[in-house]
Design a protein around this motif. Structure first.
Motif, PDB file in Angstrom:
ATOM      1  N   UNK A  76       0.944   3.786   0.537  1.00  0.00           N
ATOM      2  CA  UNK A  76      -0.231   3.304  -0.325  1.00  0.00           C
ATOM      3  C   UNK A  76      -0.582   2.237  -1.937  1.00  0.00           C
ATOM      4  N   UNK A  77      -0.423   1.638  -1.481  1.00  0.00           N
ATOM      5  CA  UNK A  77      -0.510  -0.191  -2.450  1.00  0.00           C
ATOM      6  C   UNK A  77      -0.537   0.069  -3.776  1.00  0.00           C
ATOM      7  N   UNK A  78      -1.275   1.256  -4.399  1.00  0.00           N
ATOM      8  CA  UNK A  78      -2.233   0.915  -5.487  1.00  0.00           C
ATOM      9  C   UNK A  78      -1.575   2.092  -6.596  1.00  0.00           C
ATOM     10  N   UNK A  79      -1.065   1.597  -7.821  1.00  0.00           N
ATOM     11  CA  UNK A  79      -0.751   2.851  -8.702  1.00  0.00           C
ATOM     12  C   UNK A  79      -1.050   2.864  -9.449  1.00  0.00           C
ATOM     13  N   UNK A  80      -0.552   3.681 -10.441  1.00  0.00           N
ATOM     14  CA  UNK A  80      -1.568   3.322 -12.222  1.00  0.00           C
ATOM     15  C   UNK A  80      -0.645   3.108 -12.922  1.00  0.00           C
ATOM     16  N   UNK A  81       1.086   2.414 -12.169  1.00  0.00           N
ATOM     17  CA  UNK A  81       1.375   1.004 -12.517  1.00  0.00           C
ATOM     18  C   UNK A  81       1.982  -0.671 -11.716  1.00  0.00           C
ATOM     19  N   UNK A  82       2.024  -0.919 -11.832  1.00  0.00           N
ATOM     20  CA  UNK A  82       1.692  -2.419 -11.459  1.00  0.00           C
ATOM     21  C   UNK A  82       2.894  -2.065 -10.467  1.00  0.00           C
ATOM     22  N   UNK A  83       2.894  -2.820  -8.907  1.00  0.00           N
ATOM     23  CA  UNK A  83       4.123  -1.750  -7.950  1.00  0.00           C
ATOM     24  C   UNK A  83       3.986  -2.775  -6.924  1.00  0.00           C
ATOM     25  N   UNK A  84       5.694  -3.377  -6.303  1.00  0.00           N
ATOM     26  CA  UNK A  84       5.419  -4.858  -5.543  1.00  0.00           C
ATOM     27  C   UNK A  84       6.414  -4.394  -4.707  1.00  0.00           C
ATOM     28  N   UNK A  85       6.315  -4.372  -3.325  1.00  0.00           N
ATOM     29  CA  UNK A  85       7.776  -3.756  -2.847  1.00  0.00           C
ATOM     30  C   UNK A  85       8.241  -5.103  -1.897  1.00  0.00           C
ATOM     31  N   UNK A  86       9.731  -5.834  -2.644  1.00  0.00           N
ATOM     32  CA  UNK A  86      10.601  -6.492  -2.227  1.00  0.00           C
ATOM     33  C   UNK A  86      11.765  -6.227  -0.980  1.00  0.00           C
ATOM     34  N   UNK A  87      11.609  -6.557   0.411  1.00  0.00           N
ATOM     35  CA  UNK A  87      12.420  -5.354   1.174  1.00  0.00           C
ATOM     36  C   UNK A  87      13.329  -7.188   1.567  1.00  0.00           C
ATOM     37  N   UNK A  88      14.748  -7.024   1.867  1.00  0.00           N
ATOM     38  CA  UNK A  88      15.689  -7.772   1.644  1.00  0.00           C
ATOM     39  C   UNK A  88      16.243  -7.978   2.951  1.00  0.00           C
ATOM     40  N   UNK A  89      15.826  -6.873   4.024  1.00  0.00           N
ATOM     41  CA  UNK A  89      16.152  -6.803   5.071  1.00  0.00           C
ATOM     42  C   UNK A  89      14.739  -8.058   6.279  1.00  0.00           C
ATOM     43  N   UNK A  90      15.262  -9.034   6.216  1.00  0.00           N
ATOM     44  CA  UNK A  90      14.274 -10.012   6.746  1.00  0.00           C
ATOM     45  C   UNK A  90      14.533  -9.733   8.182  1.00  0.00           C
ATOM     46  N   UNK A  91      15.469 -10.132   8.803  1.00  0.00           N
ATOM     47  CA  UNK A  91      15.649 -10.320   9.989  1.00  0.00           C
ATOM     48  C   UNK A  91      15.113  -8.512  11.649  1.00  0.00           C
ATOM     49  N   UNK A  92      14.773  -9.209  13.174  1.00  0.00           N
ATOM     50  CA  UNK A  92      14.657  -8.082  12.925  1.00  0.00           C
ATOM     51  C   UNK A  92      15.555  -7.565  13.899  1.00  0.00           C
TER      52      UNK A  92
END
Length: 405
Positions: free
Chosen positions: A386-402
């Motif tokens: 769920x990408x929409x919440x009552x507050x502003x939210x963005x995810x940052x994932x530092x695991x950048x490799x497969x």
């Protein structure tokens, strides 16, 4: 956990109160996350129409820059090959590890002047990362061609006697050279057929020189024999040899060609080493670079990857900051008054953290709260989608490799 939640909530009497309230809800009694203030400078707001349009543009730019960051990281892993466990320590932003950079984020005023409009700043980032992406394609293509050419030459110098290069095996004295009538052929004979070869090679054709065959080289399966005969008997000899499962190699001794092949192999190998890096200690080198003379090479390709990974990652986090700023103004209104916060969830309590944040901020947007409340009643639903919440939210994932490092 390499995942972070970048959120914002409107300032109450002061932004510090907003921070204190969130900290009390998420850390002081239940240890749901590790939290950091996320510093965003006073950016130019612009008009509502510009903000709305910019919100969509930044979302697309965010995805693009993230893809470039991952491509550079993944290519670093591909270049380091057998030393993939060393990749993560080379993926730095501004000289520090990614978690440190994010949790201590400071806006780079020199690269992205805040006197510029939001749109101009986003365009600066877009041009910068597009250039990195284009340069990566060019450099990757050149390196892959070099690597492919070297692998082809390596294959020619290894493998079965039926296919490998013979230049490093044979010597000048193995051949009858400069004769108008005689020629020396090279024949691959299975080890199980050595006896048959010795018994029959002189009779495979007329005009084979008696006792002219010598074993020059062996691998696990076969041996390379020389045999001298008259030139006019070549076709007949090859035909009879084939019938007896002896393979005549198509080879003519030519010192200049053999020297050119060896020089090409050396050149390609040297070029590839120059592209590589070993500023780390023992164990960094893939098999093609395990040479005792190499101790510490800083290759231009890996150096470029390190520098531009840093640049792309820094740009990416600045885009996140821009998105938080734009979305917070659109949601919470003017004057600008919000607190941006970086949460690092504990893996086992992510669902609980989401519920606590929802309770804390559901008054900000009743429609979003209703969506999440109803979603919580659906068994098996992954709330992180769920990408929409009552507050502003963005995810940052530092695991950048497969792959896991």
């Amino acid at each position: 956990m390499t995942e972070f939640w970048l959120i914002s909530a409107p300032g109450e009497k002061t932004c510090q109160q907003t921070w204190d309230k969130m900290m009390a809800a998420t850390t002081r009694t239940n240890n749901l996350s590790t939290n950091h203030k996320f510093s965003i400078p006073d950016l130019k707001v612009g008009t509502l129409d510009v903000l709305v349009g910019l919100s969509d543009e930044l979302a697309k730019l965010d995805s693009f820059v993230e893809s470039v960051v991952k491509k550079v990281a993944q290519y670093m892993a591909d270049v380091l090959e057998d030393s993939r466990d060393k990749v993560q320590e080379n993926l730095l932003a501004n000289g520090v590890d990614l978690v440190t950079y994010i949790t201590r984020f400071q806006w780079d005023m020199a690269k992205y002047p805040i006197k510029q409009s939001l749109k101009n700043i986003s365009e600066i980032i877009s041009k910068q990362v597009t250039q990195i992406d284009n340069d990566l394609k060019t450099r990757a293509s050149a390196y892959n061609n070099l690597k492919g050419n070297l692998q082809n030459l390596e294959r020619k110098n290894a493998g079965s006697l039926l296919t490998r290069s013979l230049a490093d095996i044979v010597k000048k004295e193995d051949f009858v050279l400069d004769s108008e009538y005689l020629i020396t052929l090279l024949v691959v004979v299975p080890k199980t057929a050595y006896t048959d070869w010795q018994k029959t090679y002189e009779t495979l054709a007329e005009m084979v020189v008696p006792r002219s065959s010598n074993l020059l080289f062996e691998d696990n399966d076969s041996g390379l024999f020389s045999v001298t005969l008259f030139r006019k008997a070549i076709d007949d000899f090859k035909h009879k040899a084939r019938e007896n499962k002896f393979t005549v190699r198509d080879f003519q001794y030519n010192e200049e060609e053999m020297k050119a092949d060896k020089e090409e192999m050396t050149r390609l190998s040297t070029d590839k080493k120059k592209q590589f890096v070993s500023e780390m200690n023992t164990g960094i080198f893939p098999t093609f670079l395990t040479l005792s003379c190499i101790s510490s090479l800083q290759g231009p390709l890996v150096r470029w990857l390190k520098v531009n990974f840093s640049e792309a990652f820094i740009a990416w986090i600045h885009i996140k900051a821009l998105r938080v700023f734009v979305e917070s103004v659109l949601r919470y209104g003017l004057p600008v008054n919000f607190q941006a916060m970086l949460l690092q969830p504990n893996k086992k309590t992510m669902k609980k953290l989401r519920e606590v944040l929802n309770d804390l901020y559901k008054h900000l947007d009743s429609s979003a709260a209703a969506i999440i409340d109803s979603a919580m009643d659906i068994p098996g639903l992954n709330l992180s989608q769920q990408e929409y919440y009552p507050y502003v939210y963005y995810k940052i994932d530092c695991n950048l490799l497969d792959f896991k490092v």
